[in-house]
Write an enzyme that holds these catalytic residues in place. Structure first.
Site, PDB file in Angstrom:
ATOM      1  N   LYS A  13      23.164 -32.282   4.818  1.00 29.56           N
ATOM      2  CA  LYS A  13      24.501 -31.982   4.280  1.00 29.56           C
ATOM      3  C   LYS A  13      25.135 -30.799   5.006  1.00 29.56           C
ATOM      4  CE  LYS A  13      22.982 -31.110   0.138  1.00 29.56           C
ATOM      5  NZ  LYS A  13      21.538 -31.332   0.341  1.00 29.56           N
ATOM      6  N   ARG A  88      26.394 -30.605  -8.291  1.00 28.90           N
ATOM      7  CA  ARG A  88      24.995 -31.014  -8.251  1.00 28.90           C
ATOM      8  C   ARG A  88      24.537 -31.555  -9.591  1.00 28.90           C
ATOM      9  NH1 ARG A  88      23.032 -27.853  -4.035  1.00 28.90           N
ATOM     10  NH2 ARG A  88      20.870 -28.248  -3.489  1.00 28.90           N
ATOM     11  N   ARG A 127      12.645 -26.522   9.546  1.00 31.58           N
ATOM     12  CA  ARG A 127      13.980 -25.908   9.501  1.00 31.58           C
ATOM     13  C   ARG A 127      13.897 -24.383   9.623  1.00 31.58           C
ATOM     14  NH1 ARG A 127      18.153 -26.932   4.795  1.00 31.58           N
ATOM     15  NH2 ARG A 127      16.388 -26.383   3.475  1.00 31.58           N
ATOM     16  N   ARG A 160      13.308 -20.592   5.024  1.00 28.78           N
ATOM     17  CA  ARG A 160      13.779 -20.290   3.670  1.00 28.78           C
ATOM     18  C   ARG A 160      12.627 -20.270   2.679  1.00 28.78           C
ATOM     19  NH1 ARG A 160      18.858 -24.195   2.794  1.00 28.78           N
ATOM     20  NH2 ARG A 160      17.791 -24.464   0.802  1.00 28.78           N
ATOM     21  N   ARG A 171      12.241 -29.680  -5.614  1.00 26.29           N
ATOM     22  CA  ARG A 171      13.681 -29.849  -5.379  1.00 26.29           C
ATOM     23  C   ARG A 171      14.047 -31.332  -5.327  1.00 26.29           C
ATOM     24  NH1 ARG A 171      14.180 -26.418  -0.151  1.00 26.29           N
ATOM     25  NH2 ARG A 171      16.324 -27.204  -0.038  1.00 26.29           N
TER      26      ARG A 171
HETATM   27  P1  AP5 Z   1      20.291 -29.319   6.544  1.00 22.44           P
HETATM   28  O1  AP5 Z   1      21.594 -29.662   7.160  1.00 22.44           O
HETATM   29  O2  AP5 Z   1      19.919 -27.887   6.438  1.00 22.44           O
HETATM   30  O3  AP5 Z   1      20.136 -30.079   5.149  1.00 22.44           O
HETATM   31  P2  AP5 Z   1      20.803 -29.850   3.751  1.00 22.44           P
HETATM   32  O4  AP5 Z   1      21.094 -31.210   3.190  1.00 22.44           O
HETATM   33  O5  AP5 Z   1      21.938 -28.883   3.840  1.00 22.44           O
HETATM   34  O6  AP5 Z   1      19.555 -29.251   2.983  1.00 22.44           O
HETATM   35  P3  AP5 Z   1      19.428 -27.994   2.016  1.00 22.44           P
HETATM   36  O7  AP5 Z   1      17.972 -27.672   1.908  1.00 22.44           O
HETATM   37  O8  AP5 Z   1      20.351 -26.912   2.433  1.00 22.44           O
HETATM   38  O9  AP5 Z   1      19.863 -28.666   0.729  1.00 22.44           O
HETATM   39  P4  AP5 Z   1      19.644 -28.169  -0.665  1.00 22.44           P
HETATM   40  O10 AP5 Z   1      20.593 -29.100  -1.306  1.00 22.44           O
HETATM   41  O11 AP5 Z   1      18.290 -28.198  -1.205  1.00 22.44           O
HETATM   42  O12 AP5 Z   1      19.942 -26.594  -0.550  1.00 22.44           O
HETATM   43  P5  AP5 Z   1      21.154 -25.694  -0.950  1.00 22.44           P
HETATM   44  O13 AP5 Z   1      21.247 -24.569  -0.008  1.00 22.44           O
HETATM   45  O14 AP5 Z   1      22.373 -26.520  -1.207  1.00 22.44           O
HETATM   46  O15 AP5 Z   1      19.176 -30.102   7.362  1.00 22.44           O
HETATM   47  C1  AP5 Z   1      17.802 -29.962   7.040  1.00 22.44           C
HETATM   48  C2  AP5 Z   1      16.949 -29.851   8.317  1.00 22.44           C
HETATM   49  O16 AP5 Z   1      16.990 -31.068   9.031  1.00 22.44           O
HETATM   50  C3  AP5 Z   1      17.458 -28.777   9.292  1.00 22.44           C
HETATM   51  O17 AP5 Z   1      16.372 -28.185   9.935  1.00 22.44           O
HETATM   52  C4  AP5 Z   1      18.316 -29.561  10.261  1.00 22.44           C
HETATM   53  O18 AP5 Z   1      18.409 -28.900  11.505  1.00 22.44           O
HETATM   54  C5  AP5 Z   1      17.560 -30.885  10.329  1.00 22.44           C
HETATM   55  N1  AP5 Z   1      18.444 -32.027  10.531  1.00 22.44           N
HETATM   56  C6  AP5 Z   1      19.709 -32.213  10.028  1.00 22.44           C
HETATM   57  N2  AP5 Z   1      20.204 -33.407  10.406  1.00 22.44           N
HETATM   58  C7  AP5 Z   1      19.213 -34.016  11.140  1.00 22.44           C
HETATM   59  C8  AP5 Z   1      19.097 -35.293  11.773  1.00 22.44           C
HETATM   60  N3  AP5 Z   1      20.095 -36.191  11.725  1.00 22.44           N
HETATM   61  N4  AP5 Z   1      17.938 -35.576  12.396  1.00 22.44           N
HETATM   62  C9  AP5 Z   1      16.913 -34.676  12.439  1.00 22.44           C
HETATM   63  N5  AP5 Z   1      16.964 -33.450  11.864  1.00 22.44           N
HETATM   64  C10 AP5 Z   1      18.095 -33.127  11.222  1.00 22.44           C
HETATM   65  O19 AP5 Z   1      20.659 -25.132  -2.352  1.00 22.44           O
HETATM   66  C11 AP5 Z   1      19.510 -24.306  -2.460  1.00 22.44           C
HETATM   67  C12 AP5 Z   1      19.272 -23.951  -3.911  1.00 22.44           C
HETATM   68  O20 AP5 Z   1      20.425 -23.235  -4.425  1.00 22.44           O
HETATM   69  C13 AP5 Z   1      19.106 -25.140  -4.856  1.00 22.44           C
HETATM   70  O21 AP5 Z   1      17.781 -25.600  -4.874  1.00 22.44           O
HETATM   71  C14 AP5 Z   1      19.562 -24.510  -6.181  1.00 22.44           C
HETATM   72  O22 AP5 Z   1      18.558 -23.731  -6.739  1.00 22.44           O
HETATM   73  C15 AP5 Z   1      20.702 -23.589  -5.765  1.00 22.44           C
HETATM   74  N6  AP5 Z   1      22.016 -24.241  -5.834  1.00 22.44           N
HETATM   75  C16 AP5 Z   1      22.872 -24.465  -4.801  1.00 22.44           C
HETATM   76  N7  AP5 Z   1      23.985 -25.103  -5.224  1.00 22.44           N
HETATM   77  C17 AP5 Z   1      23.829 -25.285  -6.562  1.00 22.44           C
HETATM   78  C18 AP5 Z   1      24.629 -25.906  -7.563  1.00 22.44           C
HETATM   79  N8  AP5 Z   1      25.803 -26.485  -7.278  1.00 22.44           N
HETATM   80  N9  AP5 Z   1      24.155 -25.917  -8.836  1.00 22.44           N
HETATM   81  C19 AP5 Z   1      22.980 -25.345  -9.146  1.00 22.44           C
HETATM   82  N10 AP5 Z   1      22.167 -24.769  -8.240  1.00 22.44           N
HETATM   83  C20 AP5 Z   1      22.580 -24.731  -6.959  1.00 22.44           C
HETATM   84 MG    MG Z   2      22.226 -26.888   3.150  1.00 21.25          MG
END
Ligand code: AP5
Ligand code: MG
Length: 213
Positions: A13, A88, A127, A160, A171
């Protein structure tokens, strides 16, 4: 253009949202990045959010919704935005929907980046993230030019805290229980588009730009 990115943790994402933001010149808003910046700066919000994030749980809606609504009310969001990691939960989606309806606006696209669970765990361990500018790399697939250093801002890259395999499993469980129902929510609204997130990053982006035009 107002876009929501949906998908499991690690689906890509953030990677795709950054590229969309650049091409369509709209801000990329990641609630996860906002929380991580607050943790890094030692704010009260950061301390509270960290308790949940480190366990792979969602930060409570009360904390999350206000931050997001304040952010999208800022001037740079006038021509739209790409939301990454919000909504979410169904209640978060409903609050966003109400806020937009009041303004006579709506979400144009909800892009579901589809990646099966077994792909996710391997991806996450490779990552590396920049906590300063939010850039994301992968040690094998998308390495930075200089090992351990962010190409964009020169800061140090980190694994992270929530990317440990056991937290990733948690997660994923939380994603299936609380976030996946949003796929039906946005399908009913007629704005859901699914792309295959297992493809190469540029191919995923091509599929997204074919949708967005
Ligand atoms: P990446 O692009 O980093 O993936 P992502 O979908 O952004 O994954 P996140 O871990 O950031 O998602 P998340 O939803 O758990 O975390 P968030 O920060 O939102 O890609 C992942 C890896 O793959 C990278 O190394 C990338 O380089 C690689 N990659 C990408 N595309 C690729 C491809 N096509 N092929 C190969 N490799 C590839 O949230 C973290 C925490 O915050 C949550 O757990 C929660 O506790 C809290 N939080 C955040 N938002 C909310 C909310 N709205 N409500 C409640 N809690 C929340
Ligand atoms: Mg992300």
């Amino acid at each position: 253009m107002k876009i929501i990115m949906l998908g499991a943790p690690g689906a890509g994402k953030g990677t795709q949202a950054k590229m969309i933001a650049e091409k369509y010149e709209i801000p990329h808003i990641s609630t996860g990045d906002i929380f991580r910046a607050n943790i890094k700066n030692g704010t009260d919000l950061g301390r509270e959010a960290k308790k949940y994030m480190d366990q792979g749980l969602l930060v409570p809606d009360e904390l999350t919704v206000k931050i997001l609504l304040d952010r999208v009310a800022q001037a740079d969001c006038e021509n739209g935005y790409v939301l990454d990691g919000f909504p979410r939960t169904i209640p978060q989606a409903e609050v966003l929907d109400e806020a937009l309806t009041k303004l006579g606006e709506k979400i144009d696209y909800a892009i579901n980046v589809d990646v099966p669970d077994d792909h996710i765990v391997t991806r996450m361990s490779g990552r590396r993230a920049c906590l300063k500018c939010g850039a994301t790399y992968h040690m094998e697939h998308i390495p930075p030019k200089k090992e351990g250093i962010c190409d964009n801002c020169g800061s140090e890259l980190v694994l992270r805290d929530d990317d440990k395999p056991e937290t990733v499993q948690n997660r994923l469980k939380v994603y299936h229980e609380q976030t996946q129902p949003l796929i039906d929510f946005y399908t009913e609204k007629g704005v859901l588009k699914t792309v295959d997130g297992t493809l190469e990053m540029q191919d995923v982006f091509a599929a997204i730009t074919a949708i967005l035009g």
